[in-house]
Design a protein around this motif. Sequence first.
Motif, PDB file in Angstrom:
ATOM      1  N   ILE A 145       0.831  -1.207   0.000  1.00 60.39           N
ATOM      2  CA  ILE A 145       0.000   0.000   0.000  1.00 60.39           C
ATOM      3  C   ILE A 145       0.866   1.258   0.000  1.00 60.39           C
ATOM      4  O   ILE A 145       0.622   2.196  -0.765  1.00 60.39           O
ATOM      5  N   TRP A 146       1.886   1.296   0.876  1.00 60.16           N
ATOM      6  CA  TRP A 146       2.633   2.557   1.007  1.00 60.16           C
ATOM      7  C   TRP A 146       3.726   2.728  -0.037  1.00 60.16           C
ATOM      8  O   TRP A 146       4.234   3.837  -0.219  1.00 60.16           O
ATOM      9  N   ASN A 147       4.097   1.669  -0.750  1.00 55.32           N
ATOM     10  CA  ASN A 147       5.228   1.762  -1.666  1.00 55.32           C
ATOM     11  C   ASN A 147       4.804   1.517  -3.111  1.00 55.32           C
ATOM     12  O   ASN A 147       5.379   0.697  -3.809  1.00 55.32           O
ATOM     13  N   ASP A 150       1.484   4.409  -8.340  1.00 51.94           N
ATOM     14  CA  ASP A 150       0.273   4.766  -9.088  1.00 51.94           C
ATOM     15  C   ASP A 150      -0.637   5.696  -8.291  1.00 51.94           C
ATOM     16  O   ASP A 150      -1.865   5.595  -8.365  1.00 51.94           O
ATOM     17  N   LEU A 151      -0.061   6.615  -7.543  1.00 54.91           N
ATOM     18  CA  LEU A 151      -0.853   7.462  -6.647  1.00 54.91           C
ATOM     19  C   LEU A 151      -1.861   8.319  -7.404  1.00 54.91           C
ATOM     20  O   LEU A 151      -2.918   8.670  -6.861  1.00 54.91           O
ATOM     21  N   TYR A 156      -9.004  10.796  -4.713  1.00 56.19           N
ATOM     22  CA  TYR A 156      -9.903  11.268  -3.657  1.00 56.19           C
ATOM     23  C   TYR A 156      -9.185  11.077  -2.335  1.00 56.19           C
ATOM     24  O   TYR A 156      -8.998   9.952  -1.873  1.00 56.19           O
ATOM     25  N   TRP A 157      -8.760  12.183  -1.730  1.00 58.12           N
ATOM     26  CA  TRP A 157      -7.894  12.130  -0.557  1.00 58.12           C
ATOM     27  C   TRP A 157      -8.701  12.289   0.728  1.00 58.12           C
ATOM     28  O   TRP A 157      -9.607  13.135   0.809  1.00 58.12           O
ATOM     29  N   PHE A 228      -4.927   9.382   3.053  1.00 58.60           N
ATOM     30  CA  PHE A 228      -5.084   8.235   2.167  1.00 58.60           C
ATOM     31  C   PHE A 228      -5.693   8.689   0.847  1.00 58.60           C
ATOM     32  O   PHE A 228      -6.459   9.652   0.796  1.00 58.60           O
ATOM     33  N   GLY A 229      -5.381   7.977  -0.218  1.00 59.50           N
ATOM     34  CA  GLY A 229      -6.024   8.178  -1.494  1.00 59.50           C
ATOM     35  C   GLY A 229      -6.867   6.978  -1.850  1.00 59.50           C
ATOM     36  O   GLY A 229      -6.428   5.832  -1.690  1.00 59.50           O
TER      37      GLY A 229
END
Length: 282
Positions: A145-147, A150-151, A156-157, A228-229
């Motif tokens: 998830i954190w690495n 594709d952010l 939607y944050w 989070f996105g």
Amino acid sequence: MIELGEAFLHPLHRHVINITYRDHRPDAVEANGGTPPMYHFSAFVAQIDNDWIAVTAGHVFGDLKKAIARGAMPRDWAIDDSTVNPKPHPGTDMKVLYNIAFDPDKDVIYFDDDVKGMDYAAFKLSPLAVEAMQREGIRPIPEAIWNQTDLEDFPYWLLVGTPSEFVESANGRALAKRHATLHVVQRSGPAPGFDPTPYQRLYAEVDFDSTDHDGPFNLVGMSGGPIFGIKPSFEKIEDYRLIGVQSAQQWERVKPTGNVIAFCAAQPFIKALKQAWLNRQV
């Protein structure tokens, strides 16, 4: 507008914790009716290999260091799991998951005023703390998830944390605590009032209409909370990304459209931690 209910948000909330401590400075205890006052700050849990780490904002510990220089005596450190278990444990008046043996001078890696624009802090959680957190439903954000790169596919944050004004207390005891999850809209650059920093931060407008709490409200206390996105399908959160760590705000109660947060990208910091710990083991 989507309904940010608990059932929808649980996949994110299970990563979020509060860290608490009490100030045993005699005059603070006296001013609080004989009980050491309790302080809270937002944080989240991520996984690096087999370790669980707590991540928050560096200025939390920078401010604490200044308070200690003025005589503060922080003790009784604990982790609060009320984001996943809002009801008090039997026989207690608040949700404290686990008391931790903790020395902020020795156990924390943090960046604050010494590196402008890098507002990070982290420390490893002990195996006993991890066991207790697992039992209560807290889960770390895994590397999957954190690495990720594709952010942009998760626009939607959502900012999660605990505003200080949502903690009701008396005589140093937390009687009730409410958490907030807010939609924040990415900005292309900082708003007026933010000092430029050598290390670039990210910025977002706060959408107070996205929460059922009366707003706008002060975001103090949400520093260190995760951003989070998610994908804008809004049926359920099946996939998401960790975007950043809440750092600073410009807050104006009467002008909610002017509320802007500054935050630091999470991935570079956690990747650097992983590499640093790997180098130490070699």
